[in-house]
Design an enzyme around this catalytic site. Sequence first.
Site, short mmCIF file in Angstrom:
data_model
loop_
_atom_site.label_atom_id
_atom_site.label_comp_id
_atom_site.label_asym_id
_atom_site.label_seq_id
_atom_site.Cartn_x
_atom_site.Cartn_y
_atom_site.Cartn_z
N CYS A 185 1.06 -1.27 0.09
CA CYS A 185 -0.13 -0.20 0.07
C CYS A 185 0.47 1.36 -0.44
O CYS A 185 2.41 1.12 0.41
CB CYS A 185 -0.52 0.17 1.16
SG CYS A 185 -2.14 -1.17 1.20
N LEU A 194 -3.81 -2.02 -1.82
CA LEU A 194 -3.12 -3.16 -2.32
C LEU A 194 -3.59 -4.59 -1.04
O LEU A 194 -2.75 -4.45 -0.66
CB LEU A 194 -1.86 -3.40 -2.97
CG LEU A 194 -1.38 -4.86 -3.51
CD1 LEU A 194 -2.61 -4.81 -4.81
CD2 LEU A 194 -0.20 -5.12 -4.03
N ILE A 211 -4.30 -8.10 0.34
CA ILE A 211 -3.21 -8.87 0.03
C ILE A 211 -4.32 -10.71 1.63
O ILE A 211 -4.63 -11.38 1.34
CB ILE A 211 -2.33 -8.73 1.01
CG1 ILE A 211 -1.52 -7.81 -0.39
CG2 ILE A 211 -1.11 -9.79 1.07
CD1 ILE A 211 -0.81 -8.23 -1.68
N GLY A 266 2.70 -2.80 4.83
CA GLY A 266 3.30 -3.42 5.05
C GLY A 266 2.37 -4.81 5.28
O GLY A 266 1.45 -4.78 5.16
N GLY A 283 15.18 -13.17 -2.90
CA GLY A 283 16.36 -13.62 -1.11
C GLY A 283 16.97 -12.41 -1.15
O GLY A 283 18.21 -12.47 -0.18
#
Length: 626
Positions: free
Chosen positions: A2, A51, A53, A75, A361
Amino acid sequence: MCGFVTFFSNSSISEESKESLRDMRRIIKHRGPTQDGEYMDDHVYLGFKRLSILDLANGLQPFSYKDELEVVFNGEIYNYISLRNELINEGYEFKTKSEVEVIATLYSKLGDKFVEKLRGMFSFIIWDRKKNTLLGGRDPFGIKPFYYIENETGLYIASELKSFHMNPDSTYTEIDEEALHNYLTFQFVPEPNTLLKDVKVLKPGHIIKKELGKKHEIDCYYTIKFNPTPGSKDEKMEEIRKVLEDSVALHMQSEVPVASFLSGGIDSTVVTALAKKHMPDLKTFTIGFERKGYSEIDLAKESADKLGLENISKIISHEEFANELPKIIWHMDEPVADPAAIPLYFIAKEAAKHVTVILSGEGADEVFGGYTIYHEPNSLKMFDYVPGFMKKALKSGASLVPQGTKGKSFIERGCTPMVERYVGNAKIFLDNEKPEILKKCNSKYTIRKAMTDIYDRAEPYDPITKMQFVDFNTWLTGDILVKADRMTMAHALELRVPFLDKEVFRVASKLTPDEKINGHVTKYLLRESFKSELPFLTALDRKKLGYPVPIRLWLKDELYDWAMNIIKDSNADEYINKEVAMKLVEDHRKGPFDLSRKIWTILIFLIWHKIYIEKVTPFLELENKQ
């Protein structure tokens, strides 16, 4: 996930200001195309782009809690389920299954200290209406962005710096000269500074607090601390396996599709292999270039085949690379002259066609000791026994030897203190090179000045751990995580980094130097820990490439004219000596020395200047018409 925009005004917010604040929110629409929200009262504006999730239906923001708090959050909190269960057992009730309600509830219980309970990547704002106090915070590693400005009108906060340019009260275009000097050293501006004089970044592991009528205050709640501890190798390996399995499992939490970036190295291979346990049909994504030696596609496909996973790859041409670069730099907010940002942008664009969340990673090299340069303390150990006066004489003699002569660099590095020698993975322009390229060079803005505070805090550590500490406080936050966030969020793709987890770092922080660097092997104990876990071992021993980009070759050939035209057309003459810049391009073309990284650092600054200072953004105008 977001993006948010916040304004805490010292006076009542005017109608004119409200529309400017909405413009600040609209400009970051790429960070959250799912939901658009705002909260406003006399003194506070909270704008949000979501966004979705988790808790797709109920996790709307700004989130109101008991008519006391308004919260925006960017987050993921990976331990939010366990925190929620603890709170329920203590009698707290929840209306949603969202992380943001857990944050609000924890704050109501613990106040500012609640942030210490969070395990994840985040930046947040909490407006406490009862206390007339605004609280903001950022995760321990700086995975999620947090920019701010305080001026006479109040405190502005945004997920991306570009938001400030949409509001006349928060627009700043004055370049910080010291930051520009540091940019030429690092290829980015180390936090908490930015290239713009009045714009700052909240440092990782910090909170910012402002009460009505007072200036903001900043406090630290988490610091990176290494604790090398001798112990059983087998026990440490078991602990590494367990903590990474747990971290990847938590990072898989999602109500939308998840995939993984996959290169040819150990970091993404371990993450992908562990993620497959939770999602057997996990998709993987890889990027490469047409030039031989500048692609990990074959290695990634080999790894994917052995793991039994689909691999989707993309090859970038130099034309695509050059055409998209201005838009990429606009998304980046600040000049970050790491060529690896460009392939990351393209592979994120491809992945976003298939999924909403991607694993990566990033952070493994800093956490487990993976950079080849970490061999340096061992290779230079002989110089520990050389008296100071002899080092000075040797270094002086080496300076007279022509560039490229074998042994010259080795002697110079061995006779230079680490605080002057090591500034992270990129060291572009030395102090004595800056007067030639900079129009306004100030000799007080030295590399040593930029590094003194970091090395003072790293004093207790051994040389290898010192280098890790430097990278955590420069390279990771200023380069790796900036490009990771901006290049993925440019396509509304959420990137998650299981290696950058508080519990993973707690385990890795106990590794001794020889458990990180063992002979010629980097990330030694991480590699050892997963040899038995993976069905193949070849990926674990491959040399790290890390999105290699053929700019050295392109600047000699396909992009030579392009580069020269950027320099000629630039209006940044106040800062950069264009004649010197063009000579660098010409000298690079003729050889024999590789000057591509110096040239690239200049080019990125000039394009950034064109976009953010000169306000030339035709690519945005074209996009808005489509």
